[in-house]
Design a protein around this motif. Structure first.
Motif, PDB file in Angstrom:
ATOM      1  N   GLU A  31     -24.802 -54.262  50.926  1.00 32.77           N
ATOM      2  CA  GLU A  31     -24.804 -53.455  49.703  1.00 32.77           C
ATOM      3  C   GLU A  31     -25.442 -52.087  49.914  1.00 32.77           C
ATOM      4  N   HIS A  32     -26.208 -51.918  50.986  1.00 33.97           N
ATOM      5  CA  HIS A  32     -26.798 -50.613  51.282  1.00 33.97           C
ATOM      6  C   HIS A  32     -26.107 -49.992  52.501  1.00 33.97           C
ATOM      7  N   LYS A  51     -22.173 -50.086  52.551  1.00 31.78           N
ATOM      8  CA  LYS A  51     -21.548 -49.107  51.650  1.00 31.78           C
ATOM      9  C   LYS A  51     -21.743 -47.677  52.138  1.00 31.78           C
ATOM     10  N   ASP A  70     -19.341 -47.117  55.039  1.00 32.65           N
ATOM     11  CA  ASP A  70     -17.961 -47.081  54.552  1.00 32.65           C
ATOM     12  C   ASP A  70     -17.641 -45.771  53.816  1.00 32.65           C
ATOM     13  N   LYS A  71     -18.589 -45.262  53.056  1.00 29.91           N
ATOM     14  CA  LYS A  71     -18.331 -44.068  52.246  1.00 29.91           C
ATOM     15  C   LYS A  71     -18.638 -42.756  52.954  1.00 29.91           C
ATOM     16  N   GLU A 105     -26.897 -41.099  53.471  1.00 26.92           N
ATOM     17  CA  GLU A 105     -25.608 -40.413  53.448  1.00 26.92           C
ATOM     18  C   GLU A 105     -25.504 -39.293  54.471  1.00 26.92           C
ATOM     19  N   GLU A 151     -14.448 -53.015  54.772  1.00 21.34           N
ATOM     20  CA  GLU A 151     -13.889 -52.804  53.433  1.00 21.34           C
ATOM     21  C   GLU A 151     -13.489 -54.117  52.770  1.00 21.34           C
ATOM     22  N   LEU A 172     -16.694 -55.847  51.640  1.00 22.27           N
ATOM     23  CA  LEU A 172     -17.336 -55.161  50.534  1.00 22.27           C
ATOM     24  C   LEU A 172     -16.562 -55.252  49.221  1.00 22.27           C
ATOM     25  N   TYR A 173     -15.236 -55.171  49.292  1.00 23.10           N
ATOM     26  CA  TYR A 173     -14.475 -54.942  48.068  1.00 23.10           C
ATOM     27  C   TYR A 173     -13.464 -56.010  47.696  1.00 23.10           C
TER      28      TYR A 173
END
Length: 150
Positions: free
Chosen positions: A27-28, A31, A34-35, A57, A142, A145-146
């Motif tokens: 979750e940290h 993500k 991935d982003k 980031e 992905e 996560l999704y």
């Protein structure tokens, strides 16, 4: 207690890997990778800084290791070498995925392994497997996560 992870990249030379000390859970770190780390050059830059205390980031610039205010404001990573001046924290070159798993288990005590390969992120849950996928294999990040639980 920290959730440790290993972040790696597979290429023609094998696997390059670094240790991540904090917040390595999906979750940290999952993500964020991935982003914000889909570009091969940014992944290479991340690995070039070596072992990381906290992933965020932005790779950022050198700051005082204990300056959480600037780190949070800039949403930047905190590296052991660049920001704290520790030696011998560079990325480790490994032969293949099997050596990566061994490195993550024995050297990093990692709970998760994130590997950038073929233009995508993959994750290996060292201890628990996942409600989404099989235990003891790399799965597309992905999807983990999704995609809803099966």
């Amino acid at each position: 207690m920290a959730t440790r992870a290993t972040i790696a990249k597979l290429d023609d030379n094998g696997v390059k890997a670094i240790y991540l000390h904090s917040d390595g859970y999906l979750e940290h770190t999952g993500k964020i990778l991935d982003k914000h780390y889909q570009d091969k050059d940014k992944v290479d830059e991340l690995l070039a800084h070596g072992d990381v205390s906290m992933l965020d980031e932005n790779i950022g610039v050198k700051i005082d290791f204990n300056d959480y205010k600037i780190r949070n404001a800039n949403k930047q990573c905190k590296f052991y070498n660049r920001d704290r001046g520790e030696k011998n924290k560079q990325a480790t070159q490994l032969k293949d995925e099997n050596e990566l798993i061994e490195f993550a288990n024995k050297k990093c005590d990692a709970e998760y392994i994130y590997m950038f390969a073929y233009g995508s992120w993959y994750v290996y849950d060292v201890y628990n497997g996942s409600a989404y996928n099989e235990l003891n294999q790399f799965n597309e990040l992905e999807e983990v996560l999704y995609v809803p639980i099966r």
